[in-house]
Scaffold this motif. Structure first.
Motif, PDB file in Angstrom:
ATOM      1  N   SER A   1       0.704  -0.817   0.355  1.00 29.66           N
ATOM      2  CA  SER A   1       0.191   0.276   0.155  1.00 29.66           C
ATOM      3  C   SER A   1       1.394   1.120   0.041  1.00 29.66           C
ATOM      4  O   SER A   1       1.613   0.928   0.870  1.00 29.66           O
ATOM      5  CB  SER A   1      -0.930   0.140   1.065  1.00 29.66           C
ATOM      6  OG  SER A   1      -1.652  -1.189   1.025  1.00 29.66           O
TER       7      SER A   1
ATOM      8  N   THR B   1      -7.513   4.502  10.114  1.00 32.39           N
ATOM      9  CA  THR B   1      -7.448   3.188   9.195  1.00 32.39           C
ATOM     10  C   THR B   1      -6.536   3.237   8.422  1.00 32.39           C
ATOM     11  O   THR B   1      -7.472   3.779   7.343  1.00 32.39           O
ATOM     12  CB  THR B   1      -8.392   2.169   9.189  1.00 32.39           C
ATOM     13  OG1 THR B   1      -9.178   2.494  11.103  1.00 32.39           O
ATOM     14  CG2 THR B   1      -9.118   0.743   8.637  1.00 32.39           C
ATOM     15  N   LEU B   2      -6.274   2.600   7.788  1.00 34.57           N
ATOM     16  CA  LEU B   2      -5.427   1.737   6.822  1.00 34.57           C
ATOM     17  C   LEU B   2      -5.993   1.559   5.559  1.00 34.57           C
ATOM     18  O   LEU B   2      -5.574   0.601   5.603  1.00 34.57           O
ATOM     19  CB  LEU B   2      -3.272   1.563   6.688  1.00 34.57           C
ATOM     20  CG  LEU B   2      -3.174   2.576   7.554  1.00 34.57           C
ATOM     21  CD1 LEU B   2      -1.604   1.474   7.663  1.00 34.57           C
ATOM     22  CD2 LEU B   2      -3.042   3.890   7.394  1.00 34.57           C
ATOM     23  N   GLU B   3      -6.992   2.139   4.581  1.00 29.48           N
ATOM     24  CA  GLU B   3      -7.274   1.637   3.670  1.00 29.48           C
ATOM     25  C   GLU B   3      -7.228   2.220   2.111  1.00 29.48           C
ATOM     26  O   GLU B   3      -7.981   3.479   2.577  1.00 29.48           O
ATOM     27  CB  GLU B   3      -9.208   1.679   3.834  1.00 29.48           C
ATOM     28  CG  GLU B   3      -9.095   0.040   5.115  1.00 29.48           C
ATOM     29  CD  GLU B   3     -10.346   0.281   5.376  1.00 29.48           C
ATOM     30  OE1 GLU B   3     -11.413  -0.621   6.849  1.00 29.48           O
ATOM     31  OE2 GLU B   3     -11.363   1.309   5.120  1.00 29.48           O
ATOM     32  N   GLY B   4      -7.570   1.736   1.219  1.00 29.34           N
ATOM     33  CA  GLY B   4      -7.649   2.590   0.165  1.00 29.34           C
ATOM     34  C   GLY B   4      -6.527   1.502  -1.077  1.00 29.34           C
ATOM     35  O   GLY B   4      -5.164   0.978  -0.555  1.00 29.34           O
ATOM     36  N   THR B   5      -6.558   2.013  -1.896  1.00 29.17           N
ATOM     37  CA  THR B   5      -5.509   1.013  -3.107  1.00 29.17           C
ATOM     38  C   THR B   5      -4.146   1.992  -3.320  1.00 29.17           C
ATOM     39  O   THR B   5      -3.717   3.154  -3.178  1.00 29.17           O
ATOM     40  CB  THR B   5      -6.440   1.078  -4.686  1.00 29.17           C
ATOM     41  OG1 THR B   5      -6.389   2.783  -4.882  1.00 29.17           O
ATOM     42  CG2 THR B   5      -7.244   0.805  -4.902  1.00 29.17           C
TER      43      THR B   5
ATOM     44  N   THR C   1      -3.073   6.052  -2.821  1.00 25.86           N
ATOM     45  CA  THR C   1      -4.680   7.218  -2.121  1.00 25.86           C
ATOM     46  C   THR C   1      -4.196   8.024  -0.860  1.00 25.86           C
ATOM     47  O   THR C   1      -3.204   7.810  -0.500  1.00 25.86           O
ATOM     48  CB  THR C   1      -5.761   5.733  -0.893  1.00 25.86           C
ATOM     49  OG1 THR C   1      -5.917   5.245  -2.049  1.00 25.86           O
ATOM     50  CG2 THR C   1      -6.545   6.542  -0.526  1.00 25.86           C
TER      51      THR C   1
END
Length: 816
Positions: free
Chosen positions: A185, A245-249, A252
Motif C-alpha cells: 500500500s 485506518t489504512l484502507e485504499g489502493t 490513495t
C-alpha cells in the motif's frame, strides 16, 4: 593582463579528493560508515561505504542510484530510496532478502533528502515506512495548474515546492519471500481539516503504529516560503499526526488528524522519540530557536512527556558563559542524528556535537536532568573538532574528528559496564608521503584576542617558513561568513592547501560568531561593520604584536559577511601587499574550498564594497556571487529578511509578522494522545497587518548607500568574479552588472587621466593612487558556471575557483 592558467595543484587535488565521512548506521552489531568523495577525473561526487566488524572492514562503492538509506529499530531491516533510469523505487531489505519493493514513479516526483525536508522512518512493527517526496502536479483538469505560482524553498533548487509525506506499507510473506503487489500500500498523507494557511510536513518519525511526529513548515502571512537552507529561524513547529485506518489502493490520499505541539513564536524542528525498555514511546525531543532575527542562534533542546502531554525546556538559551560554568549553549547542526540516544548504567543520554568557542565537541545530555557532559574536552593534545554520526540506540556511537592539519578519522565510542567511555579508531585516511610530510610542518593554534574578549583566532603557520631569516610569511586573514557562523578547528582542504603554499592563516571568530553565548550573537545585530571589524583588525594587530606576522605582509580573504568586514577594516590597517578572495560559501560539506564553517550558504558577500570605497588598498580582488545592490537583493533573494535583520532595519520580517497563525490557533493533544486522536481547533483569523513587505524609498536609499553600486566609479582594483548561474540566494545579474559597470567606467577614467580632469569621484586624473603607484584601470574578468548554485561547489567549479584564485593572486598580489 588576463587570467592565465598555471596548471593543477597537486596538494589541492589530493586533499580535496580525500573521503569525508558524512553519515553512519548500525546494522545489527556492524558499523556502516558512508563517505563523500570528489572525483576530479570524472567530475562527480561519489560515495563509498565501509563496513566495520570487530576485527576488520570491507569497502564498497555505493551506487549513485541510492538517494537515502535507513535502518529499522531492530537493526535487522534497511530501507532504500532508489532512483534509476528516470524511475523511482522503494526497497525494504531483511538482511540479503528483498522483503518488499515498489516502483513509485507514477505516484510522486523526486525523493526529498535535504536536511530540512527529509524523512525516512520505520514503524515500530517494521511493516510501514514514512518518507518525503515532491508531490506530483495534476494538470489533467486545469492546465493553468502547471503555471500557477507556488512558492519554493529557495537554495539550492526551485523544484522543492510541494513536499509531501508518503506512507509505504507491506505485509510480510509467511514463506519469507518478496511481498506481492497485493500486499503493498502507498498513501499520501494529508490533513483531515486543512489549516488556514498551508503547512508542509517533513522530518517525520514514527512513535506508534498510528502516530507520527513531524516538522511543519509554515508560510508567512503574505504567503511566502522563506529560504530554509541553513536558516534556524523559520516559522515552523512540531506536529502530531494521527493516522486513520489504512484502507485504499496504491496512491490513495490518507486524511490525518493533526495538532501542533509547539508555540508560534518558536522555530522547532528535528523531532526524535525516546522509548522505554518495553518499546513504549515516553518522550519527544526537538530543537528550537526564536522565529525571526539572526538566522542562526543558540539552540534550545525541548521535550514533551508523551504520557502527561507536558512540554519542557531541557536545555535553554545561554545568554553568556560564566567563570564557574563556561558552557556557551547549544550550537548544533540543523538536525539531530536520526537516533541520538545512548544508554549508560546511570541513565539515558542524547549525544550531540556542538560548537564550543572555536571547536566542535561531543556532548552527553541527560534526558531527565539536562545535565551536560563535555566528552571531548580540549586538553593539551590536538585541536580536534568532532562530528557525531550515529548511535546504536544502546551504548555505542560513531564519530569523526579532524584538526586544521589532520584529515578525518572515524572512531567508535562505547560505554563499558561501569559507564566508562572508551574510544577505538576505526578508520584513518591514507595520505601520500609528500602530503603527510607537508602537513606535519604546519602548526595550528587558538590565540585569544584579550583586548576584544571573548574573540579568538585560529592560526595555521609553517614551522619551516617561520624559522628562517628574512621577511615573515605573508599572513592571510580569513574572517568567516554568516555573520552567525564559526570557523572551527575542523580540517578544510582549501585552507590546508593555502597554508602549504607558504602562507600564515589568521582565522578570527569575531562578535556574532556562534559558540560564545547568545549575547555574543545579539551584540552584532544592527552593528555590522563596526564591532566585527574592530575584532578582526585587533586580531591582525595581535599577531603582529606576538611576532607571528608583520606589517606590510598582510593579505585578506573573506567571503559573505567576511568580505563585508574586509570592506571596512582597511581604514584601520594598511595592507601593503594585498589580495582579496571573496567567497559566498561557508564550510562546504566536504570542506574542499575556502569556506566558512557551515554549508548553508545563507548569507551574501559584501566584499566588493572594499574596492569601491577603498580603491587604493588592494592589489587584486575576487568576488563570488556578489551582492552589488542590497536593496535589489532584498527583493530577489530567497532570504529577504536577512537584509533587514543584519542591517538593523525595522521591517515586517519580525517574529510576529512571520507567523501565519495566531498564538492560540492549536490546542495540545490530550494526555492520552498516543492512544486516541488529538483534538484540533480551526485557526483563529489574525487581523490584517498594517505594515507591508514592499521596499520603501527610504529603506532602499539606506541599503543603496551601503552597497558597492554606490561606489563603482572608485573601483581600480583588478577584479575577478565567479558566478553560479543557478544561484537563488543572490541573483547572478548582480555580479554580471558589476562586471559591465567596471568595464564601462574604465573608459571614462582613462579619459579623465589623459585630460587631467577630475573623474566621477572628484579625483585628479593623474592615474595614480594615494601611494603614487600607477592605478590599474578597469581590469575585470568573470568566470560563469552553468548549473552551479550559490555555493559554486561542483567538483569542477570548486577546483577551477581555487586554481583561478591562486593564479589571480600570483598575477597581481605577487606581481606575476
Amino acid at each position: 593582463m588576463t587570467l592565465q592558467y598555471s596548471g593543477p595543484s597537486t596538494f589541492y587535488t589530493e586533499l580535496a579528493e580525500l573521503p569525508q565521512p558524512v553519515s553512519a548506521h548500525f546494522i545489527d552489531d556492524v558499523a556502516r560508515v558512508t563517505y563523500s568523495v570528489r572525483d576530479h577525473e570524472r567530475n562527480i561526487k561519489r560515495s563509498l561505504t565501509k563496513t566495520f566488524t570487530l576485527d576488520n572492514h570491507t569497502t564498497t562503492h555505493d551506487s549513485s542510484e541510492i538517494k537515502a538509506f535507513a535502518t529499522s529499530p531492530s537493526k535487522s531491516r534497511q530501507a532504500i530510496l532508489r532512483e534509476a533510469n528516470a524511475k523511482r523505487f522503494i526497497e525494504i531489505w531483511a538482511g540479503t532478502q528483498l522483503e518488499a519493493s515498489l516502483e513509485v514513479t507514477n505516484y510522486h516526483q523526486a525523493f526529498l533528502t535535504d536536511d530540512f525536508l527529509s524523512s525516512l522512518s520505520f514503524s515500530p512493527s517494521e511493516t510501514s515506512l514514512v518518507y518525503t517526496a515532491e508531490a506530483s502536479l495534476n494538470t489533467d483538469d486545469d492546465p493553468y495548474n502547471k503555471f500557477r505560482y507556488t512558492p519554493h524553498f529557495g537554495e539550492p533548487s526551485r523544484a522543492r515546492k510541494r513536499p509531501t509525506l508518503f506512507l509505504f506499507c507491506w505485509t510480510r510473506s509467511p514463506a519469507f519471500t518478496r511481498a506481492t503487489k497485493q500486499d503493498l500500500s502507498l498513501f499520501a498523507l494529508s490533513l483531515a481539516q486543512p489549516t488556514q494557511t498551508p503547512v508542509l510536513f517533513a522530518q517525520a518519525t514514527f512513535a506508534t503504529e498510528d502516530t507520527i511526529f513531524a516538522s511543519g513548515h509554515e508560510h508567512t502571512k503574505d504567503g511566502r516560503l522563506l529560504g530554509a537552507k541553513g536558516c534556524f529561524n523559520r516559522p515552523m513547529g512540531i506536529w502530531q499526526l494521527t493516522l486513520p485506518t489504512l484502507e485504499g489502493t496504491l496512491g490513495t490520499k490518507l486524511l490525518c488528524v493533526a495538532s501542533k505541539l509547539t508555540p508560534p513564536h518558536r522555530s522547532c524542528r528535528s523531532p526524535r522519540v525516546l522509548y522505554d525498555h518495553n518499546h513504549t514511546p515516553i518522550k519527544l525531543f526537538w530543537f528550537s530557536n526564536p522565529i525571526g532575527g539572526a538566522h542562526a542562534s543558540c539552540v534550545s533542546l525541548e521535550s514533551r512527556d508523551l504520557v502527561t502531554g507536558a512540554n519542557n525546556v531541557l536545555i535553554d538559551t545561554v545568554t553568556e558563559p560564566t567563570p564557574s560554568n563556561d558552557f556557551p549553549g547549544l550550537y548544533t547542526e540543523y538536525s539531530m542524528p536520526s537516533s541520538p540516544f545512548l544508554h549508560r548504567a546511570d541513565g539515558v543520554y542524547i549525544v550531540l556535537q556542538s560548537i564550543w568557542r572555536s571547536r566542535t565537541t561531543v556532548l552527553f545530555i541527560d534526558t531527565l536532568s539536562g545535565v551536560i557532559t563535555d566528552a571531548t574536552k580540549l586538553g593539551d593534545g590536538p585541536l580536534y573538532s568532532w562530528t557525531v554520526h550515529a548511535t546504536d540506540n544502546k551504548n555505542q556511537f560513531i564519530c569523526s574528528r579532524s584538526t586544521p592539519t589532520t584529515p578525518w578519522e572515524v572512531l567508535l565510542g562505547s560505554f563499558d559496564q561501569d559507564g566508562t567511555l572508551e574510544w577505538k579508531v576505526l578508520d584513518k585516511l591514507m595520505l601520500s608521503s609528500l602530503a603527510e610530510e607537508a602537513l606535519n610542518d604546519l602548526i595550528p593554534s587558538i590565540i585569544p584576542i584579550t583586548a576584544r574578549s571573548p574573540t579568538e583566532t585560529l592560526v595555521i603557520q609553517s614551522k619551516t617558513s617561520t624559522s628562517g631569516s628574512g621577511p615573515k610569511p605573508v599572513c592571510v586573514t580569513i574572517p568567516h561568513g554568516g555573520p552567525h557562523t564559526t570557523s572551527t578547528t575542523a580540517f578544510v582542504p582549501g585552507y590546508a592547501a593555502l597554508a602549504l603554499e607558504g602562507y600564515t592563516l589568521n582565522i578570527p571568530n569575531y562578535t556574532g560568531s556562534m559558540g560564545f553565548g547568545q549575547t555574543h550573537i545579539r551584540n552584532l545585530l544592527g552593528h555590522c561593520g563596526s564591532i566585527d571589524v574592530e575584532d578582526v583588525v585587533t586580531s591582525v594587530e595581535e599577531l603582529v604584536r606576538r611576532g607571528i606576522s608583520e606589517k606590510g605582509r598582510q593579505v585578506v580573504t573573506g567571503g559573505s559577511h567576511g568580505g563585508f568586514i574586509a570592506a571596512h577594516r582597511e581604514s584601520h590597517f594598511r595592507f601593503a601587499s594585498s589580495f582579496v578572495f571573496f567567497s559566498t560559501q561557508k564550510h562546504a560539506s566536504d570542506g574542499s574550498l575556502f569556506t566558512f564553517d557551515d554549508d548553508d550558504d545563507t548569507y551574501f558577500s559584501c566584499a566588493h564594497i572594499v574596492i569601491g570605497q577603498h580603491p587604493t588598498l588592494f592589489d587584486a580582488a575576487i568576488l563570488r556571487n556578489p551582492v552589488i545592490s542590497a536593496g535589489e537583493m532584498a527583493i530577489g533573494t530567497d532570504i529577504p529578511d536577512w537584509v533587514y535583520a543584519e542591517f538593523g532595519i525595522p521591517s515586517t520580517f519580525d517574529s510576529d509578522s512571520l507567523v501565519s497563525s495566531a498564538p492560540d490557533s492549536f490546542t495540545s493533544p490530550t494526555p492520552d494522545s498516543l492512544t486516541s486522536a488529538p483534538s484540533q481547533t480551526t485557526p483563529t483569523p489574525t487581523p490584517p497587518s498594517t505594515t507591508s513587505t514592499i521596499m520603501t524609498p527610504t529603506t532602499y536609499q539606506t541599503l543603496y548607500a551601503a552597497s558597492p553600486i554606490a561606489h563603482v566609479h572608485n573601483v581600480t582594483t583588478p577584479v575577478l568574479i565567479f558566478i553560479g548561474e543557478d544561484d537563488l540566494r543572490v541573483c547572478p545579474g548582480q555580479g554580471i552588472g558589476f562586471y559591465h559597470a567596471i568595464r564601462g567606467r574604465a573608459a571614462c577614467r582613462e579619459s579623465a587621466r589623459v585630460s587631467g580632469a577630475k573623474n566621477e569621484a572628484g579625483e585628479e586624473g593623474d592615474g595614480k593612487d594615494g601611494n603614487g603607484k600607477e592605478k590599474q584601470q578597469g581590469i575585470v574578468e568573470m568566470l560563469s558556471f552553468p548549473g552551479e548554485t550559490h555555493s559554486t561547489d561542483g567538483v569542477e567549479a570548486a577546483r577551477v575557483c581555487w586554481e583561478a584564485t591562486r593564479d589571480w593572486f600570483k598575477a597581481f598580489a605577487e606581481g606575476g
